[in-house]
Motif scaffolding. Structure first.
Motif, PDB file in Angstrom:
ATOM      1  N   ASN A 257     -37.444 -10.757  27.484  1.00 48.88           N
ATOM      2  CA  ASN A 257     -37.599  -9.702  28.485  1.00 48.88           C
ATOM      3  C   ASN A 257     -36.336  -8.878  28.652  1.00 48.88           C
ATOM      4  O   ASN A 257     -36.384  -7.650  28.775  1.00 48.88           O
ATOM      5  CB  ASN A 257     -38.010 -10.318  29.822  1.00 48.88           C
ATOM      6  CG  ASN A 257     -38.359  -9.275  30.864  1.00 48.88           C
ATOM      7  OD1 ASN A 257     -37.536  -8.956  31.705  1.00 48.88           O
ATOM      8  ND2 ASN A 257     -39.563  -8.732  30.793  1.00 48.88           N
TER       9      ASN A 257
ATOM     10  N   VAL B 120     -52.995   0.148  40.293  1.00 49.26           N
ATOM     11  CA  VAL B 120     -52.230  -1.000  39.803  1.00 49.26           C
ATOM     12  C   VAL B 120     -50.770  -0.739  40.174  1.00 49.26           C
ATOM     13  O   VAL B 120     -50.047  -0.012  39.474  1.00 49.26           O
ATOM     14  CB  VAL B 120     -52.402  -1.188  38.286  1.00 49.26           C
ATOM     15  CG1 VAL B 120     -51.651  -2.426  37.814  1.00 49.26           C
ATOM     16  CG2 VAL B 120     -53.884  -1.282  37.920  1.00 49.26           C
ATOM     17  N   ALA B 121     -50.340  -1.327  41.266  1.00 43.98           N
ATOM     18  CA  ALA B 121     -49.021  -1.011  41.823  1.00 43.98           C
ATOM     19  C   ALA B 121     -47.886  -1.436  40.897  1.00 43.98           C
ATOM     20  O   ALA B 121     -46.850  -0.769  40.834  1.00 43.98           O
ATOM     21  CB  ALA B 121     -48.874  -1.682  43.185  1.00 43.98           C
ATOM     22  N   SER B 122     -48.056  -2.526  40.171  1.00 45.78           N
ATOM     23  CA  SER B 122     -46.965  -3.051  39.345  1.00 45.78           C
ATOM     24  C   SER B 122     -46.541  -2.075  38.253  1.00 45.78           C
ATOM     25  O   SER B 122     -45.389  -2.087  37.824  1.00 45.78           O
ATOM     26  CB  SER B 122     -47.368  -4.383  38.718  1.00 45.78           C
ATOM     27  OG  SER B 122     -48.535  -4.233  37.925  1.00 45.78           O
ATOM     28  N   ASN B 123     -47.467  -1.226  37.815  1.00 46.63           N
ATOM     29  CA  ASN B 123     -47.138  -0.238  36.779  1.00 46.63           C
ATOM     30  C   ASN B 123     -47.364   1.196  37.237  1.00 46.63           C
ATOM     31  O   ASN B 123     -47.211   2.133  36.453  1.00 46.63           O
ATOM     32  CB  ASN B 123     -47.944  -0.485  35.504  1.00 46.63           C
ATOM     33  CG  ASN B 123     -47.200  -1.336  34.500  1.00 46.63           C
ATOM     34  OD1 ASN B 123     -47.440  -2.525  34.410  1.00 46.63           O
ATOM     35  ND2 ASN B 123     -46.280  -0.738  33.761  1.00 46.63           N
ATOM     36  N   ASP B 124     -47.786   1.369  38.497  1.00 46.72           N
ATOM     37  CA  ASP B 124     -48.028   2.700  39.047  1.00 46.72           C
ATOM     38  C   ASP B 124     -49.020   3.479  38.191  1.00 46.72           C
ATOM     39  O   ASP B 124     -48.780   4.619  37.797  1.00 46.72           O
ATOM     40  CB  ASP B 124     -46.717   3.479  39.179  1.00 46.72           C
ATOM     41  CG  ASP B 124     -46.864   4.730  40.026  1.00 46.72           C
ATOM     42  OD1 ASP B 124     -47.784   4.775  40.865  1.00 46.72           O
ATOM     43  OD2 ASP B 124     -46.088   5.686  39.828  1.00 46.72           O
TER      44      ASP B 124
END
Length: 210
Positions: free
Chosen positions: A6, A145-149
């Motif tokens: 990562n 999808v908030a994690s990737n907007d």
């Protein structure tokens, strides 16, 4: 074998990272989504994120990037609640790819490419003429999808058109017979070929089933 953790990925050069992550999930569907504005201006744009969500009712979804900049497809879909999905095939790959260029909403991509719009029955959004598989779609919902907007756009199939030679006796649409394209990453295209169709799988004899 190349290895990225990562932290490596976060520190990659921007374009390299985009190419890497956009291609690591495998081949993606290649579709043109066509819509029409309230003023009657057609829009057509390439999408590589169309996916099956369910068969009953017949539901598909696709991903839209953030709408902080103008997205004609999204605007038209939200205004009119309808659009079409059209498979990209080998002969139109370059024109289909060009629809990713950013034109103002007054300009239809049909007018700046060799793609031809086609209207069928009473459906108000255009199809892409000669596409081997065409679907008219009705907007159902959007999921943020908030994690990737990003937005997942969910829609149901209203009509499905399939060229006769692609439709097998068991209902399979044999995409390879239509030279239908797939996308590898962002800008690389392939034409998959049919290899094998396997039967429904059951546990081996003597093993417990779920």
């Amino acid at each position: 074998m190349a290895f990225f953790n990562n932290k490596n990925i976060e520190n990659l050069e921007h374009l390299y990272k985009i190419n890497l992550i956009n291609s690591c999930s495998g081949f993606k569907s290649a579709n043109l989504i066509a819509s029409i504005s309230s003023d009657g201006v057609s829009n057509v744009a390439i999408f590589s994120s169309v996916t099956h969500l369910g068969s009953n009712p017949p539901t598909l979804g696709f991903i839209l990037r953030p709408t902080t900049i103008p997205r004609d497809s999204y605007k038209n879909i939200k205004e009119n609640g309808i659009f079409t999905i059209n498979h990209i095939y080998e002969d139109i790959i370059e024109d289909a790819h060009h629809t990713s260029a950013k034109y103002t909403e007054e300009i239809s991509e049909f007018d700046v490419t060799n793609l031809e719009e086609e209207f069928k029955g009473s459906f108000k959004a255009p199809f892409v003429k000669n596409s081997p598989v065409q679907m008219s779609m009705k907007f159902v919902e959007e999921i943020y999808v908030a994690s990737n907007d990003v937005l997942l756009i969910v829609a149901q199939i209203q009509e499905l058109y399939v060229k006769d030679e692609l439709l097998e006796n068991d209902g399979l649409i044999n995409l390879s017979k239509g030279n239908i394209a797939t996308i590898n990453g962002l800008d690389t295209y392939a034409i998959p070929k049919f290899k094998k169709q396997l039967s429904y799988q059951r546990p081996k004899k003597g093993e417990q089933s779920v």
